[in-house]
Enzyme design. Sequence first.
Site, PDB file in Angstrom:
ATOM      1  N   ARG A  42      -8.562 121.362  47.419  1.00 45.31           N
ATOM      2  CA  ARG A  42      -7.157 121.247  47.007  1.00 45.31           C
ATOM      3  C   ARG A  42      -6.313 121.536  48.230  1.00 45.31           C
ATOM      4  O   ARG A  42      -6.404 122.618  48.818  1.00 45.31           O
ATOM      5  CB  ARG A  42      -6.831 122.245  45.893  1.00 45.31           C
ATOM      6  CG  ARG A  42      -5.357 122.249  45.452  1.00 45.31           C
ATOM      7  CD  ARG A  42      -5.140 123.356  44.436  1.00 45.31           C
ATOM      8  NE  ARG A  42      -3.750 123.489  44.028  1.00 45.31           N
ATOM      9  CZ  ARG A  42      -3.191 122.864  42.985  1.00 45.31           C
ATOM     10  NH1 ARG A  42      -3.926 122.042  42.264  1.00 45.31           N
ATOM     11  NH2 ARG A  42      -1.937 123.060  42.674  1.00 45.31           N
ATOM     12  N   ARG A  88      -7.594 120.988  31.319  1.00 39.22           N
ATOM     13  CA  ARG A  88      -8.034 120.879  32.713  1.00 39.22           C
ATOM     14  C   ARG A  88      -9.479 121.345  32.854  1.00 39.22           C
ATOM     15  O   ARG A  88     -10.249 120.803  33.651  1.00 39.22           O
ATOM     16  CB  ARG A  88      -7.133 121.735  33.628  1.00 39.22           C
ATOM     17  CG  ARG A  88      -5.695 121.264  33.774  1.00 39.22           C
ATOM     18  CD  ARG A  88      -5.564 119.900  34.424  1.00 39.22           C
ATOM     19  NE  ARG A  88      -6.259 119.811  35.697  1.00 39.22           N
ATOM     20  CZ  ARG A  88      -5.841 120.359  36.849  1.00 39.22           C
ATOM     21  NH1 ARG A  88      -4.718 121.055  36.891  1.00 39.22           N
ATOM     22  NH2 ARG A  88      -6.539 120.203  37.961  1.00 39.22           N
ATOM     23  N   HIS A 147      -3.959 113.110  42.216  1.00 44.28           N
ATOM     24  CA  HIS A 147      -4.378 114.293  41.447  1.00 44.28           C
ATOM     25  C   HIS A 147      -5.340 113.829  40.332  1.00 44.28           C
ATOM     26  O   HIS A 147      -5.023 113.908  39.146  1.00 44.28           O
ATOM     27  CB  HIS A 147      -3.144 114.983  40.868  1.00 44.28           C
ATOM     28  CG  HIS A 147      -3.365 116.408  40.467  1.00 44.28           C
ATOM     29  ND1 HIS A 147      -4.609 117.013  40.511  1.00 44.28           N
ATOM     30  CD2 HIS A 147      -2.489 117.357  40.007  1.00 44.28           C
ATOM     31  CE1 HIS A 147      -4.485 118.271  40.093  1.00 44.28           C
ATOM     32  NE2 HIS A 147      -3.227 118.507  39.783  1.00 44.28           N
ATOM     33  N   GLN A 170      -6.453 116.016  37.181  1.00 44.89           N
ATOM     34  CA  GLN A 170      -5.362 116.162  36.216  1.00 44.89           C
ATOM     35  C   GLN A 170      -5.319 114.969  35.266  1.00 44.89           C
ATOM     36  O   GLN A 170      -5.000 115.106  34.080  1.00 44.89           O
ATOM     37  CB  GLN A 170      -4.027 116.290  36.955  1.00 44.89           C
ATOM     38  CG  GLN A 170      -2.809 116.423  36.059  1.00 44.89           C
ATOM     39  CD  GLN A 170      -2.644 117.807  35.465  1.00 44.89           C
ATOM     40  OE1 GLN A 170      -2.731 118.793  36.180  1.00 44.89           O
ATOM     41  NE2 GLN A 170      -2.399 117.883  34.162  1.00 44.89           N
ATOM     42  N   ASP A 220       7.444 116.459  36.216  1.00 49.44           N
ATOM     43  CA  ASP A 220       6.841 117.406  37.153  1.00 49.44           C
ATOM     44  C   ASP A 220       7.982 118.084  37.889  1.00 49.44           C
ATOM     45  O   ASP A 220       9.144 117.669  37.790  1.00 49.44           O
ATOM     46  CB  ASP A 220       5.920 116.636  38.111  1.00 49.44           C
ATOM     47  CG  ASP A 220       5.071 117.537  39.001  1.00 49.44           C
ATOM     48  OD1 ASP A 220       5.008 118.762  38.741  1.00 49.44           O
ATOM     49  OD2 ASP A 220       4.462 117.017  39.956  1.00 49.44           O
ATOM     50  N   CYS A 247       2.580 118.888  34.011  1.00 52.08           N
ATOM     51  CA  CYS A 247       1.343 119.384  34.626  1.00 52.08           C
ATOM     52  C   CYS A 247       1.437 120.856  35.026  1.00 52.08           C
ATOM     53  O   CYS A 247       0.416 121.451  35.386  1.00 52.08           O
ATOM     54  CB  CYS A 247       0.951 118.521  35.819  1.00 52.08           C
ATOM     55  SG  CYS A 247       2.250 118.335  37.058  1.00 52.08           S
TER      56      CYS A 247
END
Length: 340
Positions: free
Chosen positions: A108, A317, A135, A138, A231, A272
């Site tokens: 990440r 997740r 991502h 996700q 987001d 998210c």
Amino acid sequence: MNNHFEGQSFLKEIDFTPQELTYLIDFASHLKAMKQQNIPHPYLQGKNIALLFEKTSTRTRSAFTVAAHDLGAHPEFLGKDDIQLGKKESVSDTAKVLGSMFDGIEFRGFDQATVETLAKDSGVPVWNGLTDDWHPTQMIADFMTLKAHFGHLAGLTLTYVGDGRNNMANSLLVTSAMLGVNIHIGAPADLQPAATVVALAQQYADVSGSEILITADPTQAAANADALYTDVWVSMGEQVDYGARIQALLPFQINADLVAATGKAETIIMHCLPAFHDHQTKTGAALGEKYDLPALEITDDVFNSPQAVVFEEAGNRMPAIKAIMAVTLGNLFIPDCLFA
């Protein structure tokens, strides 16, 4: 029988076919049910997983850690100050070292090239826990959440509003197109997705039947949405004029008016996370007080409404990441007929 996933990395959504993404979504739902029923599933017994984090994380780190333990693997967290990645040792050299000791690597961070190099030179599966471009883990959780609520994906309409150039917008645009979900992106003209990302999505949309709409009109973007998604307005590490960004994106805030603009009573609300829906964070409070706003990208009443699925989405997740690790590293039996 050929395991389509075994030994593969997941660096961006198009690394797998739409059929393979669908399998991951359904397998994630299956693993979630197994966990709820206390059925053990140690597909990665004895494996060791390296978790590389240049960027801080709550959900991704927690999900990889718990998923690894549930699968019987040992996760080892390596933060930006724990190893020499890119500082005193090249990414390529680090990849070769870690690949000789670990069975899989999560990364990440910022640069997509970093995760691509890790995959190329480590010799083990590498999973993108977020970069500035994509991502993908996700996405499995998000579309798993959508499918759980509506029973299907093809033909749904997903609207994303806000910064249309960030990793979430990119990933939602491409993944929706791959899976036959109509995707609307509502963003100011200078914050709309790059032409290359739109062209990539359109290639998949031409096959799946997904309709793509990119507009600077938030009401047009919201029309007929089964899901409204946003987001944060400034990505981690991004250097911008907050005042100008907030002024540009305030019309794209998910609030009661935008929810009403969908024209549907059953629209779900997605995010998210983390979200600046109140002043209960240092950043949210500082920005809210400076610009005289009770919330930024989503209002508190909508965030906490019965239509919001943000915490179910966050919880998903873990099984999503578990599914990704299990299929790429677990030597599972997956019949070819699923991908015909």
